[in-house]
Design a protein around this motif. Structure first.
Motif, PDB file in Angstrom:
ATOM      1  N   VAL A 260       0.769  -1.188   0.064  1.00 48.09           N
ATOM      2  CA  VAL A 260      -0.163   0.047  -0.035  1.00 48.09           C
ATOM      3  C   VAL A 260       0.706   1.182   0.165  1.00 48.09           C
ATOM      4  O   VAL A 260       0.539   2.060  -1.048  1.00 48.09           O
ATOM      5  N   TYR A 261       1.859   1.363   0.797  1.00 42.38           N
ATOM      6  CA  TYR A 261       2.813   2.443   1.005  1.00 42.38           C
ATOM      7  C   TYR A 261       4.026   1.842   1.682  1.00 42.38           C
ATOM      8  O   TYR A 261       4.131   1.736   2.972  1.00 42.38           O
ATOM      9  N   SER A 262       5.014   1.845   0.989  1.00 39.13           N
ATOM     10  CA  SER A 262       6.287   1.398   1.449  1.00 39.13           C
ATOM     11  C   SER A 262       7.272   2.604   2.000  1.00 39.13           C
ATOM     12  O   SER A 262       7.086   3.972   1.381  1.00 39.13           O
ATOM     13  N   PHE A 263       8.335   2.152   2.549  1.00 40.87           N
ATOM     14  CA  PHE A 263       9.141   3.207   3.175  1.00 40.87           C
ATOM     15  C   PHE A 263      10.038   3.781   1.995  1.00 40.87           C
ATOM     16  O   PHE A 263      10.251   5.006   1.954  1.00 40.87           O
ATOM     17  N   GLN A 264      10.312   3.077   0.924  1.00 46.27           N
ATOM     18  CA  GLN A 264      10.926   3.307  -0.479  1.00 46.27           C
ATOM     19  C   GLN A 264       9.830   4.357  -0.911  1.00 46.27           C
ATOM     20  O   GLN A 264      10.558   5.409  -1.460  1.00 46.27           O
ATOM     21  N   GLU A 265       8.737   4.423  -0.774  1.00 50.75           N
ATOM     22  CA  GLU A 265       7.935   5.193  -1.442  1.00 50.75           C
ATOM     23  C   GLU A 265       7.819   6.730  -0.652  1.00 50.75           C
ATOM     24  O   GLU A 265       7.616   7.717  -1.224  1.00 50.75           O
ATOM     25  N   LEU A 266       7.797   6.483   0.687  1.00 52.21           N
ATOM     26  CA  LEU A 266       8.317   7.790   1.472  1.00 52.21           C
ATOM     27  C   LEU A 266       9.534   8.415   1.234  1.00 52.21           C
ATOM     28  O   LEU A 266       9.398   9.720   0.971  1.00 52.21           O
ATOM     29  N   GLN A 267      10.386   7.756   0.982  1.00 54.42           N
ATOM     30  CA  GLN A 267      11.781   8.310   0.371  1.00 54.42           C
ATOM     31  C   GLN A 267      11.629   8.879  -0.843  1.00 54.42           C
ATOM     32  O   GLN A 267      12.652  10.019  -1.065  1.00 54.42           O
ATOM     33  N   ALA A 268      10.812   8.567  -1.514  1.00 49.72           N
ATOM     34  CA  ALA A 268      10.717   9.069  -2.954  1.00 49.72           C
ATOM     35  C   ALA A 268       9.903  10.230  -3.078  1.00 49.72           C
ATOM     36  O   ALA A 268       9.846  10.952  -4.165  1.00 49.72           O
ATOM     37  N   GLU A 269       9.364  10.478  -1.998  1.00 47.63           N
ATOM     38  CA  GLU A 269       8.343  12.025  -1.907  1.00 47.63           C
ATOM     39  C   GLU A 269       9.500  13.086  -2.054  1.00 47.63           C
ATOM     40  O   GLU A 269      10.637  12.837  -1.697  1.00 47.63           O
ATOM     41  N   GLU A 270       8.944  14.247  -2.471  1.00 45.66           N
ATOM     42  CA  GLU A 270       9.555  15.343  -2.374  1.00 45.66           C
ATOM     43  C   GLU A 270      10.134  15.662  -0.750  1.00 45.66           C
ATOM     44  O   GLU A 270       9.148  15.714  -0.151  1.00 45.66           O
ATOM     45  N   GLY A 271      11.259  15.685  -0.681  1.00 47.77           N
ATOM     46  CA  GLY A 271      11.794  16.050   0.720  1.00 47.77           C
ATOM     47  C   GLY A 271      11.595  14.842   1.562  1.00 47.77           C
ATOM     48  O   GLY A 271      12.068  14.879   2.494  1.00 47.77           O
ATOM     49  N   GLY A 272      11.395  13.635   0.812  1.00 50.47           N
ATOM     50  CA  GLY A 272      10.997  12.442   1.746  1.00 50.47           C
ATOM     51  C   GLY A 272       9.962  12.427   2.823  1.00 50.47           C
ATOM     52  O   GLY A 272       9.925  11.726   3.543  1.00 50.47           O
ATOM     53  N   GLU A 273       9.224  13.587   2.440  1.00 47.31           N
ATOM     54  CA  GLU A 273       8.117  13.851   3.466  1.00 47.31           C
ATOM     55  C   GLU A 273       6.706  13.782   2.947  1.00 47.31           C
ATOM     56  O   GLU A 273       6.449  13.895   1.661  1.00 47.31           O
ATOM     57  N   ALA A 274       5.704  13.168   4.075  1.00 46.71           N
ATOM     58  CA  ALA A 274       4.520  12.808   3.780  1.00 46.71           C
ATOM     59  C   ALA A 274       3.430  12.819   4.677  1.00 46.71           C
ATOM     60  O   ALA A 274       3.877  12.981   5.875  1.00 46.71           O
ATOM     61  N   GLU A 275       2.109  13.147   4.329  1.00 44.28           N
ATOM     62  CA  GLU A 275       1.285  13.126   5.553  1.00 44.28           C
ATOM     63  C   GLU A 275       1.025  11.748   5.673  1.00 44.28           C
ATOM     64  O   GLU A 275       0.572  11.065   4.908  1.00 44.28           O
ATOM     65  N   TRP A 276       0.688  11.579   7.204  1.00 41.64           N
ATOM     66  CA  TRP A 276       0.538  10.059   7.573  1.00 41.64           C
ATOM     67  C   TRP A 276      -0.891  10.066   7.856  1.00 41.64           C
ATOM     68  O   TRP A 276      -1.406  10.020   8.991  1.00 41.64           O
ATOM     69  N   ASP A 277      -1.739   9.949   6.725  1.00 37.84           N
ATOM     70  CA  ASP A 277      -3.084  10.210   6.936  1.00 37.84           C
ATOM     71  C   ASP A 277      -3.857   8.964   6.640  1.00 37.84           C
ATOM     72  O   ASP A 277      -3.256   7.705   6.804  1.00 37.84           O
ATOM     73  N   GLY A 278      -5.043   8.921   6.816  1.00 44.89           N
ATOM     74  CA  GLY A 278      -5.732   7.535   6.641  1.00 44.89           C
ATOM     75  C   GLY A 278      -6.064   6.797   7.952  1.00 44.89           C
ATOM     76  O   GLY A 278      -6.776   5.642   8.076  1.00 44.89           O
ATOM     77  N   VAL A 279      -5.323   7.308   8.936  1.00 47.79           N
ATOM     78  CA  VAL A 279      -5.441   6.155  10.369  1.00 47.79           C
ATOM     79  C   VAL A 279      -6.797   6.498  10.935  1.00 47.79           C
ATOM     80  O   VAL A 279      -7.292   7.615  11.082  1.00 47.79           O
ATOM     81  N   ARG A 280      -7.298   5.404  11.184  1.00 49.26           N
ATOM     82  CA  ARG A 280      -8.896   5.366  11.921  1.00 49.26           C
ATOM     83  C   ARG A 280      -8.911   4.619  13.031  1.00 49.26           C
ATOM     84  O   ARG A 280      -9.969   3.704  13.241  1.00 49.26           O
TER      85      ARG A 280
END
Length: 157
Positions: free
Chosen positions: A15-35
């Motif tokens: 669904v979303y890997s650490f490698q995908e986080l690293q590939a984000e601009e600045g390696g940064e992302a919103e940790w959304d969707g936690v319910r």
DNA sequence: GCCAACGTTGGC
DNA sequence: GCCAACGTTGGC
């Protein structure tokens, strides 16, 4: 300024890997969707900019802590909750009265030696981790001792 | 406020 | 793919 604290977040790599986080601009992302309320409370109330975040791959082969990140923005309302087109809409949450919260995290480093769940369970210093005890909590706390042990193991050859 | 039914997570 | 463990919902 409060002492730095440590956390662990889970994600299925399909669904979303650490490698995908690293590939984000600045390696940064919103940790959304936690319910989940316990995880929500941690993000809303406890996670502060600069805190350390272990990144765990669940439903994976093997299940393992694969890298670490840092909190780059403390808790704020999860805007994906009121977006009907998002992955996890919950229209009871509104901009005026948000239910769900998130943080931003920024990738720091991929571990050279990922630490598997099996290793955690058999390591005397790690076997009491929340990870080993409550398999269903997707945002959880990590002690400074556990953090140190895992960083050392993860960054070694 | 209790608790049965249900849905989801996540290890195996 | 199975299913145990857990969180959440809703009837009473």
């Amino acid at each position: 300024m409060p002492a730095r604290r440590y956390w662990l977040v889970k994600s299925e790599p399909s669904v979303y890997s650490f490698q995908e986080l690293q590939a984000e601009e600045g390696g940064e992302a919103e940790w959304d969707g936690v319910r989940n309320y316990a995880a929500r409370n941690t993000m809303r109330d406890d996670m502060q900019v600069g805190d350390g975040v272990l990144f765990y791959h669940s439903n994976s082969k093997p299940n393992a802590i694969v890298g670490y990140a840092v909190v780059s923005r403390s808790g704020y309302p999860d805007h994906t909750a009121w977006d009907p087109k998002s992955e996890h809409p919950d229209l009871k949450s509104t901009p005026e009265d948000p239910i769900w919260y998130m943080v931003d995290i920024k990738a720091e480093a991929l571990f050279r030696s990922p630490i598997s769940l099996t290793q955690v369970k058999f390591d005397n210093e790690l076997k009491d981790m929340v990870l080993a005890k409550n398999s269903r909590l997707s945002v959880q706390s990590v002690t400074p001792k556990e953090w140190k042990v895992i960083l050392t193991m993860g960054m070694s050859e």
